[in-house]
Design an enzyme around this catalytic site. Structure first.
Site, PDB file in Angstrom:
ATOM      1  N   GLY A   1       0.803  -1.331  -0.529  1.00  0.00           N
ATOM      2  CA  GLY A   1      -0.131  -0.151  -0.406  1.00  0.00           C
ATOM      3  C   GLY A   1       0.976   1.473  -0.034  1.00  0.00           C
TER       4      GLY A   1
ATOM      5  N   GLY B   1       0.676  -5.283   0.910  1.00  0.00           N
ATOM      6  CA  GLY B   1      -0.844  -5.238   0.322  1.00  0.00           C
ATOM      7  C   GLY B   1      -0.297  -6.007  -0.582  1.00  0.00           C
TER       8      GLY B   1
ATOM      9  N   GLU C   1       6.728  -4.681   7.441  1.00  0.00           N
ATOM     10  CA  GLU C   1       6.053  -4.098   7.863  1.00  0.00           C
ATOM     11  C   GLU C   1       7.091  -4.082   9.856  1.00  0.00           C
ATOM     12  OE1 GLU C   1       3.384  -5.467   5.471  1.00  0.00           O
ATOM     13  OE2 GLU C   1       4.370  -6.790   6.616  1.00  0.00           O
TER      14      GLU C   1
ATOM     15  N   ASP D   1       0.134  -7.395   8.613  1.00  0.00           N
ATOM     16  CA  ASP D   1      -1.478  -6.796   8.282  1.00  0.00           C
ATOM     17  C   ASP D   1      -1.800  -7.333   6.747  1.00  0.00           C
ATOM     18  OD1 ASP D   1      -0.272  -4.878   6.139  1.00  0.00           O
ATOM     19  OD2 ASP D   1      -2.199  -3.324   6.826  1.00  0.00           O
TER      20      ASP D   1
END
Length: 368
Positions: A98, A146, A169, A177
């Site tokens: 992302g 993402g 991350e 995530d």
């Protein structure tokens, strides 16, 4: 009304028309540019999604997420669409994640877009995981963050020798995530815990051997594979699987090489089986091998808060459904946005060693 007044009125009217035409073209241009970030096409029996930001390694924006989600739901209900293919443009990346820098900068400017971005991204991850049509992700090139969420929850994931997978991350004050709490603890042994905490990168056929990809195909055959999938007539899930399996079987690149982490799996299972980050660190110290000490060095560069959150996330996620995990991760993401580590991690590009000490942190609760 005199002729001069008529000409003046006509001139104003024409000027107004020209202005409106220019504004219309500008609006259309802006829409076209935004739409071009992701290309959605119906080809043969399939709906094809192409992530189209090659200069930005196909990083996801909110606009892309919304377009993909909407079209995915339409294709899912379309009786003439038998499978969905997703791929990245440019050859370097499927999707590098992302666009988190935009999120961080917006948050610092008091523009609270993070709740919307994460909620809609996770809704898309869930839609991929629950998609009623066979979903084929061609994960050629960089596949991180993402990009993993757009692929790993689908039924079929096809890696090539140029695939580069990672969930990095913890280095930027976040946690793995997009459903990482669901798929990572379900990998063999403690491999998922190791990948999550260290951000270790897997390449090529190792992405398949780790269980992240379902098939491996030589990159030079990827276009042919797509053509064969598109040429299928009203295919079943079994028809699609058969085509993928044929290409997988024929692939020869690195076929005879063993999994790059195979010789270290005993150490990974032993060291990363602890219930706290402090115990994992102590296990790595006690092991003392060059591999263990290298992982210790890596972990010491990560955000301590992120490490603690991530370990608990995976422990909790191991017994939850994907939807339950995504709900947990949404709440976690918003807590991270309110903290310091994420924004500093994005600004610096990596977490600097020695900023905090684990002994001072205490236990981080991430009850959801």
């Amino acid at each position: 009304m005199g002729q001069r007044e008529v000409w003046r009125l006509m001139s104003r009217f024409n000027a107004f028309k020209r202005t409106n035409t220019i504004l219309h073209h500008l609006r259309m241009s802006k829409h076209t540019d935004a739409a071009a970030d992701v290309i959605l096409e119906k080809k043969g029996c399939a709906g094809v999604i192409t992530l189209n930001r090659p200069k930005f390694l196909n990083a996801l924006t909110l606009n892309m997420i919304r377009q993909i989600y909407s079209q995915l739901k339409k294709w899912e209900q379309d009786p003439e669409t038998f499978l969905i293919i997703i791929k990245g443009a440019g050859g370097k990346a499927f999707c590098a994640g992302g666009d988190i820098r935009v999120i961080s900068e917006a948050e610092k400017a008091k523009q609270n877009i993070a709740p919307v971005f994460f909620r809609e991204e996770y809704m898309l991850n869930n839609a991929v995981g629950s998609c009623q049509k066979p979903y084929v992700a061609l994960i050629h090139g960089i596949t991180m963050g993402g990009g993993v969420g757009l692929s790993v929850h689908g039924q079929f994931r096809v890696a090539t020798e140029k695939c580069l997978f990672a969930m990095p991350e913890t280095a930027i004050g976040l946690f793995p995530d997009v459903g990482g709490g669901y798929f990572l603890p379900r990998l063999q042994g403690k491999l998922g815990y190791f990948l999550a905490l260290t951000g270790f990168r897997l390449k090529g056929r190792d992405v398949y051997r780790a269980g992240i990809a379902t098939h491996f195909v030589d990159s030079e055959k990827l276009a042919m594979l797509e053509e064969d999938l598109l040429a299928l007539k009203s295919p079943s899930k079994e028809n699609i699987a058969s085509v993928l399996e044929n290409y997988h079987t024929e692939s020869k690149i690195d076929r005879d090489k063993s999994f790059m982490l195979e010789e270290h799996m005993d150490k990974i299972n032993s060291c990363f089986s602890a219930n706290t980050v402090e115990e994992i660190i102590e296990n790595l110290k006690q092991d003392g091998s060059s591999f263990a000490l290298e992982q210790l060095k890596v972990i010491n560069k990560m955000s301590p808060t992120s490490l603690k959150i991530t370990l608990r996330q995976l422990m909790e996620g191991s017994s939850k459904t994907l939807q339950e995990v995504l709900t947990m991760e949404y709440r976690l993401s918003q807590a991270c946005m309110r903290g310091h580590d994420f924004h500093e991690g994005v600004r610096a590009g990596k977490w600097q060693m020695g900023t905090y000490h684990f002994g001072e942190m205490g236990f981080v609760s991430i009850c959801c």
